[in-house]
Design a protein around this motif. Structure first.
Motif, PDB file in Angstrom:
ATOM      1  N   LYS A 177       0.805  -1.143   0.041  1.00 39.63           N
ATOM      2  CA  LYS A 177       0.185   0.080  -0.157  1.00 39.63           C
ATOM      3  C   LYS A 177       0.789   1.355  -0.114  1.00 39.63           C
ATOM      4  CE  LYS A 177      -4.058  -1.181  -0.384  1.00 39.63           C
ATOM      5  NZ  LYS A 177      -5.149  -0.908  -1.475  1.00 39.63           N
ATOM      6  N   PHE A 178       1.863   1.114   0.842  1.00 41.18           N
ATOM      7  CA  PHE A 178       2.899   2.423   0.967  1.00 41.18           C
ATOM      8  C   PHE A 178       3.453   2.511  -0.489  1.00 41.18           C
ATOM      9  CE2 PHE A 178       7.113   4.254   1.389  1.00 41.18           C
ATOM     10  CZ  PHE A 178       6.842   5.205   2.083  1.00 41.18           C
ATOM     11  N   LYS A 179       3.686   1.781  -1.331  1.00 38.99           N
ATOM     12  CA  LYS A 179       4.277   1.866  -2.790  1.00 38.99           C
ATOM     13  C   LYS A 179       3.164   2.685  -3.293  1.00 38.99           C
ATOM     14  CE  LYS A 179       6.747  -0.702  -6.364  1.00 38.99           C
ATOM     15  NZ  LYS A 179       6.992  -2.183  -6.843  1.00 38.99           N
ATOM     16  N   GLU A 180       1.907   2.365  -3.304  1.00 45.60           N
ATOM     17  CA  GLU A 180       0.791   3.029  -4.191  1.00 45.60           C
ATOM     18  C   GLU A 180       0.857   4.397  -4.155  1.00 45.60           C
ATOM     19  OE1 GLU A 180      -2.787   0.927  -3.610  1.00 45.60           O
ATOM     20  OE2 GLU A 180      -2.006  -1.081  -4.285  1.00 45.60           O
ATOM     21  N   CYS A 181       1.491   5.180  -3.102  1.00 43.14           N
ATOM     22  CA  CYS A 181       1.332   6.741  -2.818  1.00 43.14           C
ATOM     23  C   CYS A 181       1.937   7.161  -3.943  1.00 43.14           C
ATOM     24  CB  CYS A 181       2.177   6.803  -1.609  1.00 43.14           C
ATOM     25  SG  CYS A 181       2.289   8.643  -1.042  1.00 43.14           S
ATOM     26  N   PHE A 182       1.380   7.955  -4.761  1.00 40.75           N
ATOM     27  CA  PHE A 182       1.670   8.595  -6.134  1.00 40.75           C
ATOM     28  C   PHE A 182       2.902   9.331  -6.150  1.00 40.75           C
ATOM     29  CE2 PHE A 182      -1.470  11.524  -4.409  1.00 40.75           C
ATOM     30  CZ  PHE A 182      -0.753  12.781  -4.844  1.00 40.75           C
ATOM     31  N   ILE A 183       3.070   9.945  -4.911  1.00 39.03           N
ATOM     32  CA  ILE A 183       4.265  10.731  -4.681  1.00 39.03           C
ATOM     33  C   ILE A 183       5.636  10.029  -4.583  1.00 39.03           C
ATOM     34  CG2 ILE A 183       4.344  11.253  -2.094  1.00 39.03           C
ATOM     35  CD1 ILE A 183       4.520  13.934  -5.189  1.00 39.03           C
ATOM     36  N   ILE A 184       5.596   8.912  -4.152  1.00 37.92           N
ATOM     37  CA  ILE A 184       6.753   8.073  -4.140  1.00 37.92           C
ATOM     38  C   ILE A 184       6.983   7.419  -5.124  1.00 37.92           C
ATOM     39  CG2 ILE A 184       7.894   6.207  -2.754  1.00 37.92           C
ATOM     40  CD1 ILE A 184       6.054   7.187  -0.279  1.00 37.92           C
ATOM     41  N   ASN A 185       8.276   7.781  -5.977  1.00 36.44           N
ATOM     42  CA  ASN A 185       8.402   7.130  -7.456  1.00 36.44           C
ATOM     43  C   ASN A 185       9.370   5.807  -7.126  1.00 36.44           C
ATOM     44  OD1 ASN A 185      11.083   7.910  -6.957  1.00 36.44           O
ATOM     45  ND2 ASN A 185      10.781   9.835  -7.862  1.00 36.44           N
ATOM     46  N   GLU A 186       9.475   5.208  -8.044  1.00 34.79           N
ATOM     47  CA  GLU A 186      10.255   3.772  -7.817  1.00 34.79           C
ATOM     48  C   GLU A 186      11.643   3.980  -7.501  1.00 34.79           C
ATOM     49  OE1 GLU A 186       9.250   0.904  -8.777  1.00 34.79           O
ATOM     50  OE2 GLU A 186       7.106   1.293  -9.479  1.00 34.79           O
ATOM     51  N   GLU A 187      12.405   5.024  -7.668  1.00 36.75           N
ATOM     52  CA  GLU A 187      13.616   5.295  -7.247  1.00 36.75           C
ATOM     53  C   GLU A 187      13.684   5.413  -5.676  1.00 36.75           C
ATOM     54  OE1 GLU A 187      17.531   8.482  -7.512  1.00 36.75           O
ATOM     55  OE2 GLU A 187      15.669   8.694  -8.765  1.00 36.75           O
ATOM     56  N   ASN A 188      12.810   6.442  -5.203  1.00 39.59           N
ATOM     57  CA  ASN A 188      12.600   6.414  -3.688  1.00 39.59           C
ATOM     58  C   ASN A 188      12.206   5.339  -2.960  1.00 39.59           C
ATOM     59  OD1 ASN A 188      13.697   9.013  -3.700  1.00 39.59           O
ATOM     60  ND2 ASN A 188      11.881  10.026  -3.998  1.00 39.59           N
ATOM     61  N   TYR A 189      11.044   4.652  -3.715  1.00 37.30           N
ATOM     62  CA  TYR A 189      10.763   3.443  -2.942  1.00 37.30           C
ATOM     63  C   TYR A 189      11.784   2.476  -2.616  1.00 37.30           C
ATOM     64  CZ  TYR A 189       8.281  -0.641  -1.843  1.00 37.30           C
ATOM     65  OH  TYR A 189       7.510  -1.920  -1.161  1.00 37.30           O
ATOM     66  N   ALA A 190      12.784   2.176  -3.894  1.00 33.48           N
ATOM     67  CA  ALA A 190      13.596   1.325  -3.618  1.00 33.48           C
ATOM     68  C   ALA A 190      14.731   1.503  -2.574  1.00 33.48           C
ATOM     69  CB  ALA A 190      14.388   1.167  -5.056  1.00 33.48           C
ATOM     70  N   LYS A 191      14.853   2.995  -2.182  1.00 32.84           N
ATOM     71  CA  LYS A 191      15.833   3.068  -1.313  1.00 32.84           C
ATOM     72  C   LYS A 191      15.250   2.937   0.126  1.00 32.84           C
ATOM     73  CE  LYS A 191      18.113   7.032  -3.804  1.00 32.84           C
ATOM     74  NZ  LYS A 191      18.214   8.306  -4.093  1.00 32.84           N
ATOM     75  N   TYR A 195      13.642  -0.372   4.850  1.00 34.04           N
ATOM     76  CA  TYR A 195      13.922   0.327   6.258  1.00 34.04           C
ATOM     77  C   TYR A 195      12.295   0.293   6.704  1.00 34.04           C
ATOM     78  CZ  TYR A 195      18.903   2.079   4.884  1.00 34.04           C
ATOM     79  OH  TYR A 195      20.093   2.270   4.902  1.00 34.04           O
ATOM     80  N   LEU A 196      11.377  -0.034   5.954  1.00 35.71           N
ATOM     81  CA  LEU A 196      10.116   0.029   6.501  1.00 35.71           C
ATOM     82  C   LEU A 196       9.692  -1.063   7.113  1.00 35.71           C
ATOM     83  CD1 LEU A 196       8.313   0.994   2.905  1.00 35.71           C
ATOM     84  CD2 LEU A 196       9.091   2.547   4.777  1.00 35.71           C
ATOM     85  N   ILE A 197       9.172  -0.629   8.325  1.00 34.18           N
ATOM     86  CA  ILE A 197       8.540  -1.780   9.536  1.00 34.18           C
ATOM     87  C   ILE A 197       7.261  -1.718   9.084  1.00 34.18           C
ATOM     88  CG2 ILE A 197       8.423  -2.228  11.722  1.00 34.18           C
ATOM     89  CD1 ILE A 197      10.866  -0.430  12.355  1.00 34.18           C
ATOM     90  N   LEU A 198       6.834  -2.749   7.970  1.00 36.56           N
ATOM     91  CA  LEU A 198       5.588  -2.841   7.591  1.00 36.56           C
ATOM     92  C   LEU A 198       5.399  -4.338   7.107  1.00 36.56           C
ATOM     93  CD1 LEU A 198       4.443   0.407   5.727  1.00 36.56           C
ATOM     94  CD2 LEU A 198       3.414  -0.354   7.896  1.00 36.56           C
ATOM     95  N   PRO A 199       4.265  -4.897   6.966  1.00 32.50           N
ATOM     96  CA  PRO A 199       4.212  -6.424   6.347  1.00 32.50           C
ATOM     97  C   PRO A 199       4.416  -6.049   4.809  1.00 32.50           C
ATOM     98  CG  PRO A 199       2.370  -5.985   7.612  1.00 32.50           C
ATOM     99  CD  PRO A 199       3.222  -4.614   7.660  1.00 32.50           C
ATOM    100  N   GLU A 200       4.752  -6.978   3.970  1.00 30.98           N
ATOM    101  CA  GLU A 200       5.069  -6.965   2.575  1.00 30.98           C
ATOM    102  C   GLU A 200       3.689  -6.666   1.978  1.00 30.98           C
ATOM    103  OE1 GLU A 200       7.787  -7.081   0.652  1.00 30.98           O
ATOM    104  OE2 GLU A 200       9.127  -7.137   2.452  1.00 30.98           O
ATOM    105  N   LYS A 201       2.774  -7.628   2.394  1.00 29.56           N
ATOM    106  CA  LYS A 201       1.520  -7.633   1.592  1.00 29.56           C
ATOM    107  C   LYS A 201       0.472  -7.256   2.361  1.00 29.56           C
ATOM    108  CE  LYS A 201       2.861  -9.706  -2.359  1.00 29.56           C
ATOM    109  NZ  LYS A 201       2.871  -8.731  -3.611  1.00 29.56           N
ATOM    110  N   THR A 202      -0.697  -6.707   1.731  1.00 31.40           N
ATOM    111  CA  THR A 202      -1.717  -6.091   2.556  1.00 31.40           C
ATOM    112  C   THR A 202      -2.734  -7.139   2.899  1.00 31.40           C
ATOM    113  OG1 THR A 202      -1.965  -4.147   1.195  1.00 31.40           O
ATOM    114  CG2 THR A 202      -3.859  -4.666   2.161  1.00 31.40           C
ATOM    115  N   PRO A 203      -3.220  -7.331   4.216  1.00 32.31           N
ATOM    116  CA  PRO A 203      -4.073  -8.372   4.792  1.00 32.31           C
ATOM    117  C   PRO A 203      -5.115  -8.805   3.863  1.00 32.31           C
ATOM    118  CG  PRO A 203      -3.085  -7.318   6.509  1.00 32.31           C
ATOM    119  CD  PRO A 203      -2.747  -6.329   5.369  1.00 32.31           C
ATOM    120  N   ALA A 204      -5.675  -9.825   3.750  1.00 28.80           N
ATOM    121  CA  ALA A 204      -6.827 -10.028   2.893  1.00 28.80           C
ATOM    122  C   ALA A 204      -8.248  -9.543   3.446  1.00 28.80           C
ATOM    123  CB  ALA A 204      -7.194 -11.598   2.813  1.00 28.80           C
TER     124      ALA A 204
END
Length: 432
Positions: A177-191, A195-204
């Motif tokens: 879900k964090f990656k879907e934030c339109f202001i965070i581009n691919e380059e910044n998300y990769a960085k 470091y993110l303390i979040l589950p990889e996938k969204t709970p069902a």
């Protein structure tokens, strides 16, 4: 005889002198005129620093070397393109900016090169090449706007990230879900990812998408809707605007408190789905209900208005409040309608100042508009008072009154007026 002789000699002498003078003039090399060079004010490049043209005011443009007239043109052009320059390409098209001036400023302008690049950056200053400053793992749900700025995002980007988190209901939920934030581009998300303390996938069982979706952890206990303020409703997953509408509906329309579950369900911004999520946790406490001597009378019950049957030219101030508009928006809409003598099109309503356009747009999609009773005239027979007071005619009223004295014909009056096409189109709405 002598006299004629001397006259002939004098004429021949003059002719000889003329021929000699012409020969000397023709032998001269053509004169060269000095080269004309136009001197333009140029800035010392050392005095320039990076700037965003969207942040400059009139004085700052003039300090960059533009004249007062050029500055006015640039600011007017900015309004025409939507109030904001999106790219260098767009800025360059302003005719007040010469090629020489643009080449001088170009390297200092903090804008994407082209409009397509600007769209990829979503209109924010991601073109400012700031590196992200990440030193440890973190939970993005716990970061404030200031924390995001300290990480390396701009003020607008940080605000957008916070707004997105609120949209999700106050938590990013997962890296996905964090990656879907339109202001965070691919380059910044990769960085950021490692470091993110979040589950990889969204709970069902997590509902996606809307700021008013309520998470089970939020509603672990029951609540009294009559004791919640705006922040309390926001904590339940509503946006700030929705929370204000709910509080306004409770305090003004229902005179201070919800009396029944039906009262809550009838609030415009609480959807049926939302109400069902809230319902098991709602506890109406008689002690917190506003005291009202007429409370038990049937006529006191709030009846939900069917806005699909309410004409926008007759809708009342109270009904607009019931729909969810605040007093300022409702008053502005009623006031503008009164000045016009009635709306001819729904688009006019959106031109009203100080209205909540999002809510009004919803109202327009539901409610009909009947303009059959709106006062209309011809330019020839329109009352002077009507012309001078009507928002669309008052600036041309004196000319219309003057021209129709000698030219009592609408077509001729239009020719003399020479108004802008958009002004004429609005005026014609109220003409027969």
């Amino acid at each position: 005889m002598k006299k004629n002789y001397y006259q002939k000699m004098a004429f021949l002498g003059m002719l000889l002198l003329t021929l000699l003078g012409f020969q000397k003039y023709s032998e001269k090399s053509p004169e060269t005129f000095p080269k004309v060079e136009f001197i333009s004010e140029s800035l010392h490049l050392k005095s320039l620093s990076d700037f965003d043209p969207n942040d400059l005011d009139e004085d700052q443009w003039q300090k960059l070397g533009f004249s007062e007239k050029q500055t006015a043109t640039i600011l007017k052009y900015k309004k025409i393109v939507g109030g904001k320059f999106l790219s260098k390409e767009q800025f360059k098209k302003c005719f007040a900016v010469s090629e020489e001036k643009y080449s001088q400023l170009s390297s200092f302008i903090l804008l994407p090169e082209t409009n397509s690049e600007a769209k990829e950056n979503s209109g924010f200053k991601s073109y400012e090449k700031k590196s992200l400053n990440i030193s440890r793992k973190f939970n993005p749900d716990q970061l404030s706007q200031n924390d995001w700025e300290n990480l390396g995002f701009s003020e607008k980007q940080a605000a957008a990230i916070m707004k997105y988190k609120n949209y999700l209901g106050g938590s990013f939920v997962s890296k996905e879900k964090f990656k879907e934030c339109f202001i965070i581009n691919e380059e910044n998300y990769a960085k950021l990812e490692s470091y993110l303390i979040l589950p990889e996938k969204t709970p069902a069982d997590t509902k996606s998408g809307k700021s008013n979706s309520i998470k089970s952890k939020t509603l672990q206990t029951s609540f009294d809707p009559n004791t919640l303020d705006v922040n309390g409703w926001i904590a339940l997953g509503f946006s700030e605007k929705q929370a204000n509408v709910i509080v306004n509906y409770r305090d003004k329309n229902l005179k201070g408190s919800f009396k029944t579950l039906e009262d809550i369900k009838n609030c415009f911004v609480i959807s049926s789905e939302k109400f069902e999520e809230l319902k098991p946790f709602i506890r109406l406490n008689p002690s917190t209900m506003a005291k009202n001597s007429d409370e038990k009378k049937p006529e006191f019950k709030q009846e939900k208005t069917d806005f699909s049957k309410i004409d926008l030219n007759s809708i009342t101030f109270k009904q607009l409040l019931e729909f969810g508009l605040d007093e300022k928006s409702a008053g502005s809409m009623i006031g503008f309608r009164k000045k016009l003598g009635g709306f001819m099109t729904k688009e006019q309503i959106l031109e009203t100042y100080n209205i909540d356009k999002e809510l009004v747009q919803k109202l327009l999609s539901i409610a009909p508009l009947d303009n059959s009773k709106v006062e209309r005239h011809t330019l020839v027979d329109a009352p002077e008072e009507w012309l001078k007071n009507h928002p669309y005619f008052k600036y041309s009223a004196d000319k219309i009154i003057y021209y129709r004295i000698t030219n009592p014909d609408d077509k001729k009056i239009w020719k003399f007026l020479k108004t802008k096409p958009e002004y004429e189109a609005r005026m014609r709405l109220y003409l027969k």
